[in-house]
Design a protein around this motif. Structure first.
Motif, PDB file in Angstrom:
ATOM      1  N   GLU A  16      27.550 -17.943  64.407  1.00 47.61           N
ATOM      2  CA  GLU A  16      26.890 -17.566  65.713  1.00 47.61           C
ATOM      3  C   GLU A  16      26.795 -16.040  65.714  1.00 47.61           C
ATOM      4  O   GLU A  16      27.630 -15.391  65.403  1.00 47.61           O
ATOM      5  N   GLY A  21      19.195 -17.714  66.359  1.00 42.11           N
ATOM      6  CA  GLY A  21      18.197 -18.694  67.021  1.00 42.11           C
ATOM      7  C   GLY A  21      18.642 -19.933  66.339  1.00 42.11           C
ATOM      8  O   GLY A  21      19.605 -20.212  66.010  1.00 42.11           O
ATOM      9  N   GLU A  22      17.516 -20.894  66.070  1.00 49.42           N
ATOM     10  CA  GLU A  22      17.544 -22.143  65.673  1.00 49.42           C
ATOM     11  C   GLU A  22      16.688 -22.533  64.340  1.00 49.42           C
ATOM     12  O   GLU A  22      16.542 -23.637  63.955  1.00 49.42           O
ATOM     13  N   THR A  26      15.408 -25.695  61.662  1.00 51.37           N
ATOM     14  CA  THR A  26      14.082 -26.136  61.969  1.00 51.37           C
ATOM     15  C   THR A  26      13.455 -25.601  60.590  1.00 51.37           C
ATOM     16  O   THR A  26      12.630 -26.841  60.044  1.00 51.37           O
ATOM     17  N   SER A  34      24.528 -24.573  67.305  1.00 53.76           N
ATOM     18  CA  SER A  34      24.424 -23.580  68.264  1.00 53.76           C
ATOM     19  C   SER A  34      23.152 -23.068  68.386  1.00 53.76           C
ATOM     20  O   SER A  34      22.458 -22.587  67.342  1.00 53.76           O
ATOM     21  N   PRO A  35      22.699 -22.789  69.645  1.00 54.97           N
ATOM     22  CA  PRO A  35      21.132 -22.113  69.538  1.00 54.97           C
ATOM     23  C   PRO A  35      21.137 -20.484  69.167  1.00 54.97           C
ATOM     24  O   PRO A  35      20.090 -20.021  69.412  1.00 54.97           O
ATOM     25  N   ARG A  97      16.320 -14.008  66.051  1.00 56.47           N
ATOM     26  CA  ARG A  97      15.547 -14.362  67.225  1.00 56.47           C
ATOM     27  C   ARG A  97      15.270 -13.089  67.813  1.00 56.47           C
ATOM     28  O   ARG A  97      14.032 -12.934  68.675  1.00 56.47           O
TER      29      ARG A  97
END
Length: 322
Positions: A16, A21-22, A26, A34-35, A97
């Motif tokens: 983290e 981000g994510e 993806t 965790s985002p 991010r």
């Protein structure tokens, strides 16, 4: 231990980060929960973050255990002779991010004296870039300790740093001492010396969920910074089905293989090889066995594996020590 005759994959070590981000999930199929996941450590022997095998009969073994038991077979004869039973490189994927902090890494001499560590020469291969994404790499013009400190204290440091747009496929090579930051909207593959030593210079006055600012390392960084203008962008060829050199430095060699078909490889046994799949998918065939990989996979091919075939349609980073 028997001679290791297959490519090794490892459990990703997910980190983290305030700027994460994510996209590691993806885009690269990482099992993040965790985002704000900023990093996937793919291959590491950093204390407390040692990679563990997830495939084949060595599943559950750590990379340090494998090297302890069979250093020549894993590392290669030349790498073992040079580094002993240390795995000299660290492989990561990063998802920014938000902007990372502006930072610098010490050279081998400083890192050894202060932290008993390697320095941190590194390279970035940009896998995905949002529109207008950029990085910070070094100073716009030759600078000085005095100019740097004045701008740091005035919170105008960014104004004297080189701000470069980045797109997928770009490569930046950062020698120790280069002030740098990965900008928002980038996913990169990072190849570096085994080191977790970072001096944070400026963090845009961000605070965490508890309202705390992250620690800065202004004094430590002063003697680590290269105040001269540097050239970090690397041009390279992309000849299909061939290993094209991107970076060749004392710490690692990185090639890119634009694969469309089938290529036979023959290795000397002097060094391990690492493949990072940055696009597409491919298979490795060794002694009648087939192993399949997709985008985001990182594979350690032990030095004992001297002949193999790679086939598929993919873009692969090939890393070894020469």
């Amino acid at each position: 231990m028997n001679t290791i005759i297959y490519p090794l994959q490892f459990e990703p070590i997910l980190k983290e980060r305030i700027w994460g981000g994510e996209k590691l999930k993806t885009l690269l199929n990482k099992p993040i929960v965790s985002p704000i996941t900023g990093e996937s450590w793919e291959l590491s022997t950093v204390e407390g973050d040692v990679s563990v095998v997830i495939n084949g009969y060595l599943k559950g073994k750590s990379l340090t255990e494998l090297i302890e038991d069979a250093p020549n077979e894993i590392l290669g004869t030349a790498v073992y002779a040079r580094f002993g039973k240390q795995f000299p490189l660290l492989f990561k994927y990063l998802d920014a991010r938000e902007d990372l902090s502006i930072q610098v890494h010490p050279n081998d001499k400083l890192a050894k004296e202060r932290h008993n560590s390697f320095g941190k020469t590194e390279m970035w291969y940009v896998m995905q870039a949002d529109t207008d994404a950029r990085i910070i790499v070094g100073f716009k013009e030759d600078s000085s300790k005095e100019e740097y400190l004045e701008n740091l204290n005035n919170k105008t440091l960014v104004s004297i740093l080189d701000d470069v747009k980045a797109k997928a496929g770009d490569v930046f090579f950062l020698e120790t001492g280069t002030v740098h930051a990965i900008g928002a909207g980038l996913v990169v593959a990072e190849i570096q010396q085994t080191s977790d030593i970072t001096y944070r210079l400026y963090d845009f006055d961000r605070t965490d969920a508890e309202g705390n600012k992250r620690e800065l390392h202004v004094d430590l960084a002063l003697d680590a910074i290269n105040y001269s203008k540097v050239h970090t962008y690397k041009n390279y060829e992309k000849v299909e089905n061939k290993s094209n050199v991107i970076v060749d430095c004392p710490y690692f060699t990185t090639n890119i293989i634009p694969l469309d078909g089938e290529v036979d490889f023959s290795k000397s046994g002097e060094t391990f090889t690492v493949y990072m799949c940055t696009e597409g998918g491919f298979k490795i065939e060794i002694e009648g066995e087939t192993y399949s990989y997709i985008k985001g996979d990182t594979i350690l091919i032990p030095a004992a594996v001297k002949t193999f075939t790679v086939k598929g349609t993919a873009s692969i980073l090939e890393v070894f020590i020469s």
